[in-house]
Design an enzyme around this catalytic site. Structure first.
Site, PDB file in Angstrom:
ATOM      1  N   ARG A 104       1.710 -11.317  -5.897  1.00  0.00           N
ATOM      2  CA  ARG A 104       1.755 -11.263  -4.506  1.00  0.00           C
ATOM      3  C   ARG A 104       0.346 -11.800  -3.939  1.00  0.00           C
ATOM      4  O   ARG A 104      -0.707 -11.554  -4.246  1.00  0.00           O
ATOM      5  CB  ARG A 104       1.533  -9.834  -3.899  1.00  0.00           C
ATOM      6  CG  ARG A 104       1.480  -9.550  -2.631  1.00  0.00           C
ATOM      7  CD  ARG A 104       1.908  -8.149  -2.096  1.00  0.00           C
ATOM      8  NE  ARG A 104       3.091  -7.821  -2.084  1.00  0.00           N
ATOM      9  CZ  ARG A 104       3.959  -6.881  -1.298  1.00  0.00           C
ATOM     10  NH1 ARG A 104       2.904  -5.992  -0.594  1.00  0.00           N
ATOM     11  NH2 ARG A 104       5.018  -7.001  -1.298  1.00  0.00           N
ATOM     12  N   ASP A 219      10.816  -6.839  11.028  1.00  0.00           N
ATOM     13  CA  ASP A 219       9.915  -6.586  10.310  1.00  0.00           C
ATOM     14  C   ASP A 219       8.509  -6.321  11.140  1.00  0.00           C
ATOM     15  O   ASP A 219       8.623  -6.393  12.353  1.00  0.00           O
ATOM     16  CB  ASP A 219       9.754  -7.884   9.191  1.00  0.00           C
ATOM     17  CG  ASP A 219       8.708  -7.914   8.413  1.00  0.00           C
ATOM     18  OD1 ASP A 219       8.087  -6.686   8.079  1.00  0.00           O
ATOM     19  OD2 ASP A 219       8.068  -8.800   7.857  1.00  0.00           O
ATOM     20  N   CYS A 259      12.282  -3.673   5.740  1.00  0.00           N
ATOM     21  CA  CYS A 259      11.831  -3.982   4.344  1.00  0.00           C
ATOM     22  C   CYS A 259      10.552  -2.850   4.054  1.00  0.00           C
ATOM     23  O   CYS A 259      10.287  -2.549   3.093  1.00  0.00           O
ATOM     24  CB  CYS A 259      10.954  -5.354   4.177  1.00  0.00           C
ATOM     25  SG  CYS A 259       9.917  -5.912   5.174  1.00  0.00           S
ATOM     26  N   ARG A 287      14.668  -2.010  -4.613  1.00  0.00           N
ATOM     27  CA  ARG A 287      13.573  -2.759  -5.196  1.00  0.00           C
ATOM     28  C   ARG A 287      13.829  -2.425  -6.487  1.00  0.00           C
ATOM     29  O   ARG A 287      13.494  -3.570  -7.327  1.00  0.00           O
ATOM     30  CB  ARG A 287      12.241  -2.616  -4.435  1.00  0.00           C
ATOM     31  CG  ARG A 287      12.238  -2.950  -2.925  1.00  0.00           C
ATOM     32  CD  ARG A 287      12.334  -4.278  -2.679  1.00  0.00           C
ATOM     33  NE  ARG A 287      11.317  -5.162  -3.406  1.00  0.00           N
ATOM     34  CZ  ARG A 287      10.085  -5.418  -3.098  1.00  0.00           C
ATOM     35  NH1 ARG A 287       9.832  -4.755  -1.944  1.00  0.00           N
ATOM     36  NH2 ARG A 287       9.314  -5.844  -3.721  1.00  0.00           N
TER      37      ARG A 287
HETATM   38  N1  NVA Z   1       5.960  -9.630   6.715  1.00  0.00           N
HETATM   39  C1  NVA Z   1       5.410  -8.327   5.872  1.00  0.00           C
HETATM   40  C2  NVA Z   1       6.267  -7.987   4.918  1.00  0.00           C
HETATM   41  C3  NVA Z   1       5.484  -6.737   4.169  1.00  0.00           C
HETATM   42  C4  NVA Z   1       6.602  -6.285   2.939  1.00  0.00           C
HETATM   43  C5  NVA Z   1       3.892  -8.851   5.345  1.00  0.00           C
HETATM   44  O1  NVA Z   1       3.839 -10.051   4.968  1.00  0.00           O
HETATM   45  O2  NVA Z   1       3.094  -8.216   5.599  1.00  0.00           O
HETATM   46  N1   CP Z   2       8.667  -4.033   1.373  1.00  0.00           N
HETATM   47  C1   CP Z   2       7.546  -4.298   0.399  1.00  0.00           C
HETATM   48  O1   CP Z   2       7.378  -5.070  -0.272  1.00  0.00           O
HETATM   49  O2   CP Z   2       6.511  -3.262   0.550  1.00  0.00           O
HETATM   50  P1   CP Z   2       5.459  -2.930  -0.027  1.00  0.00           P
HETATM   51  O3   CP Z   2       4.499  -3.924   0.531  1.00  0.00           O
HETATM   52  O4   CP Z   2       4.938  -1.628   0.037  1.00  0.00           O
HETATM   53  O5   CP Z   2       5.130  -3.703  -1.516  1.00  0.00           O
END
Ligand code: NVA
Ligand code: CP
Length: 303
Positions: A104, A219, A259, A287
């Site tokens: 991530r 979102d 999400c 998930r």
């Molecule tokens: N668009 C959001 C999704 C979080 C799961 C972000 O990138 O923070």
């Molecule tokens: N939806 C999602 O990816 O959640 P987290 O940021 O908690 O991993």
């Protein structure tokens, strides 16, 4: 055989993606029955998180544990990544020690560069551009509740962000229509939109986008890394809350997805996310199952 990565939904074929959803549903049933299925004994998942996470971390870590394997959480705060060791070197080293890696991070280019130097499969667990693992869970949730998503109409209300981009790729791969309603200036990347062709309709009106939709989703207005834009975005997105009026435009049996994490009173009203059309808790649970199916596919091949 060449190593397969999952950096976006475009890395798998349509058939592979549909098989993955079917397998995720199967793995969920097995898990719920209490069946032990541990095909990954002695396998190790490396998890690099440069942004916060609740669902992604827990689902990958729990999934690997259920498979009989092990997961290692790595953050830039306490690895050499945070002290400037090149991503390519990290990829070379980690991929000689672990069997599969999820990342991530911010730039999509970073994960692409990592994958290019990795001997083992690399999974995109969210970048600024995409969040493909989330779409596996979303499609699984839709299929479980309403059947095939092919030919259906999905309404995306809100920011043209990483989730929106992954919905666009999903429209292409799972073959559904996607109506996107976002404030002017917050549209998705035109190149990503163009690739999906006439499956995508871009609008600036939430109710128009939701009209007749089978699935409505949204979102946060400010994604991770955009925290300082929160106040400006609250103004820009004020007309883009998914509330009862927006849901009333969709089909009566439309489902609502998010999400998570959610901000009630911003992108979604409490009445919608906590209401009867919302299946967000099943979506979040998926998930776990969808990523188990993904890891199984990448490490052990099609099932
Ligand atoms: N668009 C959001 C999704 C979080 C799961 C972000 O990138 O923070
Ligand atoms: N939806 C999602 O990816 O959640 P987290 O940021 O908690 O991993």
């Amino acid at each position: 055989m060449a190593v397969r990565h999952f950096l976006s939904l475009l890395d798998l074929s349509r058939d592979e993606l549909n098989a993955l959803i079917r397998r995720a549903i199967e793995l969920k049933t097995m898990q719920q029955r209490g069946e032990i299925y541990a095909p990954m004994q002695n396998r190790v998942l490396g998890m690099i998180f440069e942004k916060s996470s609740t669902r992604t971390r827990v689902s990958f870590e729990a999934g690997m544990a259920q498979f009989g394997g092990h997961a290692i959480f790595l953050s830039p705060r306490d690895t050499q990544l945070g002290r400037g060791e090149p991503i390519e070197d990290t990829a070379r080293v980690l991929s000689r020690m672990v069997d599969i890696i999820m990342i991530r991070t911010f730039e999509q280019e970073k994960i692409e560069s990592f994958a290019a130097h990795s001997r083992v499969p690399v999974i995109n667990a969210l970048t600024d551009r995409y969040h493909p693992c989330q779409l596996l869970a979303d499609v699984q949730a839709y299929v479980e509740h309403r059947g095939s998503i092919q030919g259906k109409t999905v309404a995306w209300i809100g920011d043209g962000n990483n989730m929106c981009h992954s919905y666009i790729n999903a429209a292409l791969q799972f073959d559904f229509q996607l109506r996107i309603a976002c404030p002017p200036g917050y549209e998705p990347d035109p190149a990503i939109v163009a690739r999906a062709g006439d499956r995508i309709t871009l609008l600036h009106d939430a109710q128009a986008a939701a009209s007749g939709a089978d699935l409505v989703t949204t979102d946060v207005w400010a994604s991770m890394g955009q925290e300082e834009e929160q106040a400006v975005r609250e103004q820009a997105f004020a007309d883009f809350e998914v509330d009862d009026a927006v849901m009333a435009c969709a089909k009566p049996d439309a489902v609502f997805l998010h999400c998570l994490p959610a901000h009630r009173g911003e992108e979604v009203s409490a009445s919608v996310i906590d209401g009867p059309q919302s299946v967000v808790w099943d979506q979040a649970e998926n998930r776990l199952h969808a990523q188990k199916a993904l890891m199984e596919f990448l490490l052990l091949g099609p099932r």
